[in-house]
Design an enzyme around this catalytic site. Structure first.
Site, mmCIF file in Angstrom:
data_model
loop_
_atom_site.group_PDB
_atom_site.id
_atom_site.type_symbol
_atom_site.label_atom_id
_atom_site.label_comp_id
_atom_site.label_asym_id
_atom_site.label_seq_id
_atom_site.Cartn_x
_atom_site.Cartn_y
_atom_site.Cartn_z
ATOM 1 N N SER A 137 1.136 13.630 -6.598
ATOM 2 C CA SER A 137 1.591 12.279 -6.278
ATOM 3 C C SER A 137 2.745 11.916 -7.197
ATOM 4 O O SER A 137 2.774 12.331 -8.368
ATOM 5 C CB SER A 137 0.461 11.267 -6.463
ATOM 6 O OG SER A 137 0.948 9.946 -6.361
ATOM 7 N N TYR A 151 -5.963 7.338 -11.400
ATOM 8 C CA TYR A 151 -5.532 8.201 -10.294
ATOM 9 C C TYR A 151 -4.252 8.939 -10.682
ATOM 10 O O TYR A 151 -4.115 10.147 -10.442
ATOM 11 C CB TYR A 151 -5.309 7.349 -9.055
ATOM 12 C CG TYR A 151 -4.681 8.074 -7.884
ATOM 13 C CD1 TYR A 151 -5.444 8.893 -7.056
ATOM 14 C CD2 TYR A 151 -3.318 7.929 -7.610
ATOM 15 C CE1 TYR A 151 -4.860 9.549 -5.976
ATOM 16 C CE2 TYR A 151 -2.739 8.579 -6.532
ATOM 17 C CZ TYR A 151 -3.509 9.384 -5.722
ATOM 18 O OH TYR A 151 -2.932 10.037 -4.658
#
Length: 242
Positions: A137, A151
């Site tokens: 990501s 995250y």
């Protein structure tokens, strides 16, 4: 008989980016095994869509946070030369101090521990060579303060996994690469309670918009192809410049 040279396992392969990757790889003629956790209707729809493109496609319900789930995926896949390590999840947007401890543990289990164990199994499954594409990501380098620091940290671990494992298995004919999507048009934002996030965040992207899942899938397809045969142990950012 299945063409082993064009056989790929995709974890989390039936929704969002995973489903887009499945469609794109099917267009390259790859037979597919798609893992999913719980949304059977989406899994069946994606399977049928992929089969309509003229390739073999099977779906397997499996939890990558469990040893049994990972074993089920690889047993169903059989001989393969590609793994797209895509399964992952977010649960809410909140500062770290306001995020429940159990949710942080769950986030690491789904986004780092599980994918690491999938990559471990993939090395054995790709004994004759192949490609592992990890889905990271853009948050891994941005940190995502005020949204999901935990995250982002898990995805930074995916980048480290890609680098280290890529170097470790290069001599075995296995390439390990990653794609780091930025803001992408999926249902993740609505599922985490912020359906307007894309509209709000898009002006912060240098290209002025979110990506589509299909744009991320193009990067995955290139990395899996022979055209990227000299690319390993690295992460390709698909973030619109952010």
């Amino acid at each position: 008989m299945k063409d082993r040279s064009l056989s790929t396992l995709i974890t989390g392969g039936t929704r969002g980016i995973g489903a887009a990757v499945a469609r794109r790889l099917a267009a390259d003629g790859r037979s597919l095994v798609l893992g999913y956790l719980s949304d059977e209707s989406s899994a069946v729809a994606t399977r049928d869509e992929v089969r309509a493109l003229g390739v073999s496609c099977e779906i397997v319900q499996a939890d990558i946070t469990t040893d049994r789930g990972i074993a089920d995926l690889f047993e169903a896949a059989g001989p393969i030369t590609g793994v797209v390590n895509n399964a992952g999840a977010t649960y809410r947007y909140a500062p770290l101090a306001e995020t429940p401890a159990d949710e942080i543990r769950k986030t690491y289990a789904v986004n780092l521990v599980g994918p690491t164990l999938v990559a471990r199994a993939a090395v054995s499954a790709l004994a004759e060579g192949g490609v592992i594409v990890n889905i990271s990501s853009g948050a891994a380098t941005l940190g995502s303060p005020g949204e999901y620091v935990h995250y982002a940290a898990a995805k930074a671990g995916i980048d480290a996994l890609t680098k280290g494992l890529g170097l470790e298995v290069a001599g075995q004919g296995i390439r390990v690469v990653a794609v780091a999507p930025g803001l992408t048009e999926t249902d993740m934002h609505a599922n985490t309670g912020d359906p307007g996030r894309i509209t709000r965040m898009a002006p912060q992207i240098p290209l002025g918009r979110a990506s589509s899942p299909d744009e991320v899938a193009e990067a995955v397809a290139w990395l899996m192809s022979d055209k990227a045969g000299y690319v390993t142990a690295t992460t390709l950012r698909v973030t619109g410049g952010r």
